[in-house]
Design an enzyme around this catalytic site. Sequence first.
Site, short mmCIF file in Angstrom:
data_model
loop_
_atom_site.label_atom_id
_atom_site.label_comp_id
_atom_site.label_asym_id
_atom_site.label_seq_id
_atom_site.Cartn_x
_atom_site.Cartn_y
_atom_site.Cartn_z
N ASP A 98 0.82 -1.22 0.00
CA ASP A 98 0.00 0.00 0.00
C ASP A 98 0.85 1.27 0.00
OD1 ASP A 98 0.85 -0.49 2.57
OD2 ASP A 98 -1.12 -0.35 3.49
N ASP A 157 -2.58 -2.22 10.64
CA ASP A 157 -1.43 -2.98 11.14
C ASP A 157 -1.65 -3.44 12.59
OD1 ASP A 157 -0.07 -2.77 8.77
OD2 ASP A 157 1.38 -1.27 9.47
#
Length: 196
Positions: free
Chosen positions: A64, A86
């Site tokens: 990303d 995350d």
Amino acid sequence: MLSNKKPIIEKCLKPAAKYLSHINPNILTLSGSIPPLIFFVFVMNGNLTGGLIIFPFLIVDLFDGMVARLKGQVTAFGGFLDSTIDRISDFLLISAFGFGNIVRFEIVILFMFATFLVSYVRCRGELASERQISFDVGILERTERLIGIFVGLVIYMIVPHLRFWGFNILEFIFLFLFFLSVYTFFQRVFWAYKKL
């Protein structure tokens, strides 16, 4: 000691990132949460082979930011979303072993606490410096932590009855990663003391 691992990783993954550059980086960030969720379900239900097979797909999480930089679409929201996903992924990956009765919950909680603390210190340090100082320092960053979990899972699958001082091999590796995470925390605090 600033980390120079990211440029090496990015150099290896850059061709794939170019291939994915037509996808919105935020979509890649959100799709990066799917492999940890599948991993969690597999390991929680005792399907370690399934967990091992899905583990390499966690690499989706690395694309990303690379795609955002390639497209010139780096945004504050993208960074926020990536960091949030995350933390959710870290929770799923680590807690799966507790819910699957592979690693004692006490060890899972210690490891998760240290993992989140390391991430928090980086975020808080970079905010305090108004993003002028990188806090990408320390012996155990997220990539190394994931590698450690993967290696631990492989060893546990090969020799599940191997024990050290009453801990199975995966518990022993989690404790080792916990201590490295605590060390990383202090490295980042010292970095903040020197630089802020």
